[in-house]
Motif scaffolding. Structure first.
Motif, PDB file in Angstrom:
ATOM      1  N   VAL A 186       0.831  -1.198   0.000  1.00  0.00           N
ATOM      2  CA  VAL A 186       0.000   0.000   0.000  1.00  0.00           C
ATOM      3  C   VAL A 186       0.870   1.254   0.000  1.00  0.00           C
ATOM      4  O   VAL A 186       1.998   1.244   0.492  1.00  0.00           O
ATOM      5  N   THR A 187       0.338   2.320  -0.566  1.00  0.00           N
ATOM      6  CA  THR A 187       1.048   3.588  -0.674  1.00  0.00           C
ATOM      7  C   THR A 187       0.236   4.666   0.021  1.00  0.00           C
ATOM      8  O   THR A 187      -0.986   4.731  -0.122  1.00  0.00           O
ATOM      9  N   GLY A 188       0.932   5.499   0.785  1.00  0.00           N
ATOM     10  CA  GLY A 188       0.266   6.584   1.485  1.00  0.00           C
ATOM     11  C   GLY A 188       1.262   7.389   2.293  1.00  0.00           C
ATOM     12  O   GLY A 188       2.472   7.305   2.079  1.00  0.00           O
ATOM     13  N   ALA A 216      -3.629   5.426   3.481  1.00  0.00           N
ATOM     14  CA  ALA A 216      -3.660   5.090   2.061  1.00  0.00           C
ATOM     15  C   ALA A 216      -4.937   5.678   1.477  1.00  0.00           C
ATOM     16  O   ALA A 216      -5.737   6.290   2.181  1.00  0.00           O
ATOM     17  N   GLU A 217      -5.161   5.452   0.210  1.00  0.00           N
ATOM     18  CA  GLU A 217      -6.294   6.078  -0.473  1.00  0.00           C
ATOM     19  C   GLU A 217      -7.644   5.749   0.167  1.00  0.00           C
ATOM     20  O   GLU A 217      -8.460   6.623   0.397  1.00  0.00           O
ATOM     21  N   THR A 250       5.684   3.540   0.195  1.00  0.00           N
ATOM     22  CA  THR A 250       5.035   2.273  -0.136  1.00  0.00           C
ATOM     23  C   THR A 250       5.468   1.263   0.913  1.00  0.00           C
ATOM     24  O   THR A 250       6.663   1.094   1.161  1.00  0.00           O
TER      25      THR A 250
END
Length: 126
Positions: free
Chosen positions: A55-57, A72-73, A98
């Motif tokens: 996950v990216t955030g 994250a989104e 990430t």
């Protein structure tokens, strides 16, 4: 009996099936915290299986002391493990990162801001 009554009865009858133990064959209703046949104590909290996620955030301070959260989104993740100094540096400079790790991992009880995520790898997002 009406169809709704039959469906409700079936749901109640199968609800206790999730409280069984993997070894020993004991069962627990999952709500009382009572011992199973093999002596294990069930807290009644069913945990979903862990899964590897990427996950990216942004790393942010959680609402509880000592907790860091990856926003994250669509989901917030409580970050478990990892290098605390690196995590705080990412939080301070607002870096998008990430994270690869195990979702639904055990987490400190005081960190309740999201899905626990045991960090295996964290790096700046590309």
């Amino acid at each position: 009996m009406s169809l709704i009554t039959v469906i409700a009865a079936a749901a109640v009858a199968t609800a206790g099936c999730a409280g069984g133990t993997a070894t020993g064959g004991g069962t627990d209703d999952g709500a009382t915290g009572t011992p199973t046949q093999n002596g294990a104590i069930s807290t009644g909290a069913a945990r979903p299986p862990t899964e590897l996620v990427r996950v990216t955030g942004k790393v942010e301070i959680g609402s509880q002391p000592g907790c860091l959260v990856l926003n994250a989104e669509f989901t917030a993740y409580v970050l478990v493990g990892g290098d605390p100094a690196a995590l705080e540096a990412y939080e301070e400079d607002d870096t998008v990162v990430t994270v690869t790790g195990q979702a639904h991992a055990p987490a400190p009880q005081n960190c309740t801001d999201g899905v626990p995520l045991a960090i295996q790898k964290i790096e700046p997002a590309i």
